[in-house]
Design a protein around this motif. Structure first.
Motif, PDB file in Angstrom:
ATOM      1  N   ALA A   6      30.697  17.378  38.233  1.00 42.65           N
ATOM      2  CA  ALA A   6      30.647  16.564  39.449  1.00 42.65           C
ATOM      3  C   ALA A   6      31.117  17.364  40.649  1.00 42.65           C
ATOM      4  CB  ALA A   6      31.499  15.313  39.273  1.00 42.65           C
ATOM      5  N   GLU A   7      32.169  18.167  40.466  1.00 42.88           N
ATOM      6  CA  GLU A   7      32.650  18.967  41.593  1.00 42.88           C
ATOM      7  C   GLU A   7      31.664  20.065  41.938  1.00 42.88           C
ATOM      8  OE1 GLU A   7      36.476  21.307  43.397  1.00 42.88           O
ATOM      9  OE2 GLU A   7      36.685  20.245  41.488  1.00 42.88           O
ATOM     10  N   LEU A   8      31.102  20.694  40.923  1.00 37.88           N
ATOM     11  CA  LEU A   8      30.104  21.733  41.188  1.00 37.88           C
ATOM     12  C   LEU A   8      28.915  21.147  41.949  1.00 37.88           C
ATOM     13  CD1 LEU A   8      30.134  23.644  37.765  1.00 37.88           C
ATOM     14  CD2 LEU A   8      30.883  24.555  39.980  1.00 37.88           C
ATOM     15  N   GLU A   9      28.511  19.956  41.548  1.00 35.98           N
ATOM     16  CA  GLU A   9      27.394  19.315  42.248  1.00 35.98           C
ATOM     17  C   GLU A   9      27.746  19.064  43.708  1.00 35.98           C
ATOM     18  OE1 GLU A   9      24.211  15.652  41.634  1.00 35.98           O
ATOM     19  OE2 GLU A   9      26.108  15.651  40.505  1.00 35.98           O
ATOM     20  N   SER A  10      28.994  18.662  43.969  1.00 36.45           N
ATOM     21  CA  SER A  10      29.411  18.404  45.349  1.00 36.45           C
ATOM     22  C   SER A  10      29.457  19.683  46.184  1.00 36.45           C
ATOM     23  CB  SER A  10      30.794  17.734  45.367  1.00 36.45           C
ATOM     24  OG  SER A  10      31.824  18.651  45.037  1.00 36.45           O
ATOM     25  N   LEU A  11      29.621  20.815  45.515  1.00 37.65           N
ATOM     26  CA  LEU A  11      29.689  22.105  46.204  1.00 37.65           C
ATOM     27  C   LEU A  11      28.316  22.766  46.340  1.00 37.65           C
ATOM     28  CD1 LEU A  11      32.809  23.598  44.357  1.00 37.65           C
ATOM     29  CD2 LEU A  11      32.734  22.855  46.752  1.00 37.65           C
ATOM     30  N   GLY A  12      27.307  22.164  45.740  1.00 38.86           N
ATOM     31  CA  GLY A  12      25.988  22.785  45.711  1.00 38.86           C
ATOM     32  C   GLY A  12      25.313  22.841  47.065  1.00 38.86           C
ATOM     33  N   SER A  13      24.455  23.817  47.192  1.00 43.92           N
ATOM     34  CA  SER A  13      23.688  24.028  48.417  1.00 43.92           C
ATOM     35  C   SER A  13      22.224  24.207  48.058  1.00 43.92           C
ATOM     36  CB  SER A  13      24.201  25.284  49.151  1.00 43.92           C
ATOM     37  OG  SER A  13      23.243  25.794  50.050  1.00 43.92           O
ATOM     38  N   GLU A  14      21.364  23.481  48.715  1.00 39.66           N
ATOM     39  CA  GLU A  14      19.936  23.597  48.431  1.00 39.66           C
ATOM     40  C   GLU A  14      19.431  25.001  48.781  1.00 39.66           C
ATOM     41  OE1 GLU A  14      16.503  22.695  46.775  1.00 39.66           O
ATOM     42  OE2 GLU A  14      18.266  21.393  46.793  1.00 39.66           O
ATOM     43  N   LYS A  15      20.026  25.608  49.811  1.00 42.28           N
ATOM     44  CA  LYS A  15      19.632  26.958  50.207  1.00 42.28           C
ATOM     45  C   LYS A  15      19.954  27.952  49.091  1.00 42.28           C
ATOM     46  CE  LYS A  15      20.438  30.458  53.778  1.00 42.28           C
ATOM     47  NZ  LYS A  15      21.167  30.771  55.054  1.00 42.28           N
ATOM     48  N   VAL A  16      21.166  27.838  48.534  1.00 42.32           N
ATOM     49  CA  VAL A  16      21.557  28.741  47.447  1.00 42.32           C
ATOM     50  C   VAL A  16      20.714  28.462  46.205  1.00 42.32           C
ATOM     51  CG1 VAL A  16      23.447  29.397  45.892  1.00 42.32           C
ATOM     52  CG2 VAL A  16      23.908  28.992  48.318  1.00 42.32           C
ATOM     53  N   ARG A  17      20.477  27.207  45.945  1.00 42.44           N
ATOM     54  CA  ARG A  17      19.684  26.826  44.774  1.00 42.44           C
ATOM     55  C   ARG A  17      18.278  27.411  44.877  1.00 42.44           C
ATOM     56  NH1 ARG A  17      16.412  22.677  42.790  1.00 42.44           N
ATOM     57  NH2 ARG A  17      16.893  22.093  40.629  1.00 42.44           N
ATOM     58  N   THR A  18      17.670  27.295  46.032  1.00 42.73           N
ATOM     59  CA  THR A  18      16.324  27.838  46.238  1.00 42.73           C
ATOM     60  C   THR A  18      16.316  29.349  46.053  1.00 42.73           C
ATOM     61  OG1 THR A  18      15.770  26.053  47.778  1.00 42.73           O
ATOM     62  CG2 THR A  18      14.434  28.046  47.884  1.00 42.73           C
ATOM     63  N   LEU A  19      17.331  30.016  46.577  1.00 39.59           N
ATOM     64  CA  LEU A  19      17.430  31.472  46.436  1.00 39.59           C
ATOM     65  C   LEU A  19      17.594  31.866  44.975  1.00 39.59           C
ATOM     66  CD1 LEU A  19      17.650  34.285  47.728  1.00 39.59           C
ATOM     67  CD2 LEU A  19      20.102  33.880  47.989  1.00 39.59           C
ATOM     68  N   ASN A  20      18.428  31.120  44.254  1.00 40.81           N
ATOM     69  CA  ASN A  20      18.632  31.416  42.835  1.00 40.81           C
ATOM     70  C   ASN A  20      17.335  31.283  42.049  1.00 40.81           C
ATOM     71  OD1 ASN A  20      21.365  31.875  43.218  1.00 40.81           O
ATOM     72  ND2 ASN A  20      21.992  29.834  42.559  1.00 40.81           N
ATOM     73  N   ILE A  21      16.589  30.217  42.318  1.00 40.06           N
ATOM     74  CA  ILE A  21      15.320  29.996  41.620  1.00 40.06           C
ATOM     75  C   ILE A  21      14.338  31.113  41.959  1.00 40.06           C
ATOM     76  CG2 ILE A  21      13.313  28.475  41.468  1.00 40.06           C
ATOM     77  CD1 ILE A  21      15.243  26.111  41.813  1.00 40.06           C
ATOM     78  N   ARG A  22      14.326  31.528  43.206  1.00 44.99           N
ATOM     79  CA  ARG A  22      13.448  32.628  43.626  1.00 44.99           C
ATOM     80  C   ARG A  22      13.798  33.913  42.872  1.00 44.99           C
ATOM     81  NH1 ARG A  22      14.337  33.431  49.487  1.00 44.99           N
ATOM     82  NH2 ARG A  22      13.460  31.325  49.578  1.00 44.99           N
ATOM     83  N   ASN A  23      15.088  34.045  42.531  1.00 42.02           N
ATOM     84  CA  ASN A  23      15.536  35.247  41.817  1.00 42.02           C
ATOM     85  C   ASN A  23      15.461  35.109  40.304  1.00 42.02           C
ATOM     86  OD1 ASN A  23      16.071  36.691  44.161  1.00 42.02           O
ATOM     87  ND2 ASN A  23      18.177  35.950  44.296  1.00 42.02           N
ATOM     88  N   GLY A  24      14.825  34.040  39.833  1.00 41.00           N
ATOM     89  CA  GLY A  24      14.568  33.913  38.406  1.00 41.00           C
ATOM     90  C   GLY A  24      15.418  32.914  37.658  1.00 41.00           C
ATOM     91  N   ALA A  25      16.322  32.223  38.348  1.00 36.50           N
ATOM     92  CA  ALA A  25      17.183  31.245  37.667  1.00 36.50           C
ATOM     93  C   ALA A  25      16.399  29.969  37.369  1.00 36.50           C
ATOM     94  CB  ALA A  25      18.400  30.921  38.530  1.00 36.50           C
ATOM     95  N   SER A  26      16.881  29.222  36.384  1.00 38.19           N
ATOM     96  CA  SER A  26      16.237  27.958  36.047  1.00 38.19           C
ATOM     97  C   SER A  26      16.651  26.888  37.059  1.00 38.19           C
ATOM     98  CB  SER A  26      16.662  27.506  34.645  1.00 38.19           C
ATOM     99  OG  SER A  26      18.000  27.018  34.667  1.00 38.19           O
ATOM    100  N   GLU A  27      16.064  25.729  36.935  1.00 39.92           N
ATOM    101  CA  GLU A  27      16.383  24.635  37.853  1.00 39.92           C
ATOM    102  C   GLU A  27      17.638  23.882  37.425  1.00 39.92           C
ATOM    103  OE1 GLU A  27      13.132  22.133  38.798  1.00 39.92           O
ATOM    104  OE2 GLU A  27      11.814  23.779  39.424  1.00 39.92           O
ATOM    105  N   ASN A  28      18.199  24.229  36.285  1.00 39.91           N
ATOM    106  CA  ASN A  28      19.427  23.581  35.812  1.00 39.91           C
ATOM    107  C   ASN A  28      20.622  24.227  36.507  1.00 39.91           C
ATOM    108  OD1 ASN A  28      21.438  22.233  34.471  1.00 39.91           O
ATOM    109  ND2 ASN A  28      20.995  23.091  32.454  1.00 39.91           N
ATOM    110  N   GLN A  29      20.847  23.855  37.737  1.00 39.47           N
ATOM    111  CA  GLN A  29      21.901  24.437  38.563  1.00 39.47           C
ATOM    112  C   GLN A  29      22.097  23.554  39.789  1.00 39.47           C
ATOM    113  OE1 GLN A  29      20.785  27.384  41.486  1.00 39.47           O
ATOM    114  NE2 GLN A  29      18.888  27.772  40.393  1.00 39.47           N
TER     115      GLN A  29
END
Length: 231
Positions: A14-37
């Motif tokens: 729950a805390e990690l979700e509150s700290l999440g950023s769509e910008k970082v998430r998009t960058l991670n996915i672009r770099n090969g990470a899964s959507e589970n983040q």
């Protein structure tokens, strides 16, 4: 702000979700990470780890979520020596992104008592993430503990295997090639020639002020820096 006594997987997620950023998430996915983040900044993950301190059981539970942010956090609070060699091997073979692979190498594998046995095993596998870990450990041996390492044999393998290796493996094979060229003057010319022949990372984009991972550039730059320090 979550309570400082956060101790359960549910609270941490729950805390990690509150700290999440769509910008970082998009960058991670672009770099090969899964959507589970959730896309949490690495600095925020480190801050949370500093607050939790070491907690091996919690780390294992976080790892099993397969959530990128939770796994990175797990690697900061785990106790590497409590893991068996088989557990480390399973962790390596379960990952799916370079960020987790590199943190696993840095925070768990390099401090594990079975790392040399694991290195030897991983250097003979076709599994891309295990092979990446094996070459990462080999690069470390070349840099810090080269006794007993067959440098000519490594160069032979890099020259023949690296062109067709998986991208995950090419990265740490290339690191090994560069470290041989930097640390072993007697093999520098051959390392440079292999790098030029293969051309891997020749056009890799780098930020201003950073050194290219293209082995000939990397080798020459580091040798030049070290010669300035010793002159």
């Amino acid at each position: 702000m979550a309570d400082k006594s956060v101790t359960t997987v549910e609270q941490i997620l729950a805390e990690l979700e509150s700290l999440g950023s769509e910008k970082v998430r998009t960058l991670n996915i672009r770099n090969g990470a899964s959507e589970n983040q959730f896309g949490v900044k690495l600095g925020d993950i480190r801050a949370l780890a500093n607050r939790i301190k070491t907690n091996h059981e919690l780390a294992l539970a976080l790892w099993d979520t397969h959530n990128l942010d939770a796994q990175l956090l797990a690697l900061l609070i785990i106790k590497p020596k409590l893991l068996s060699a088989d557990e480390v091997d399973r962790m390596v073979r379960s990952i799916s992104t370079a960020q987790v692979a590199d943190w696993l190498s840095s925070y768990v594998i390099k401090d594990h008592p079975a790392k040399e046995a694991l290195r030897r095993s991983w250097m003979q596998t076709d599994h891309p993430w295990a092979a990446r870990a094996g070459w990462s450990l080999t690069a470390g041996r070349v840099t810090r503990e080269p006794e007993g390492i067959d440098i000519p044999g490594l160069l032979d393998r890099i020259e023949s295997e690296m062109p067709k290796a998986a991208p995950e493996v090419q990265w740490t094979m290339n690191t090994t090639l560069a470290q041989i060229g930097i640390r072993f003057p007697a093999y520098r010319e051959r390392a440079l020639a292999i790098g030029e022949k293969l051309g891997i990372y020749r056009d890799y984009p780098v930020s201003k002020g950073c050194t290219s991972p293209f082995a000939p550039i990397w080798i020459n730059e580091m040798v030049k820096r070290e010669s300035k320090v010793t002159s």
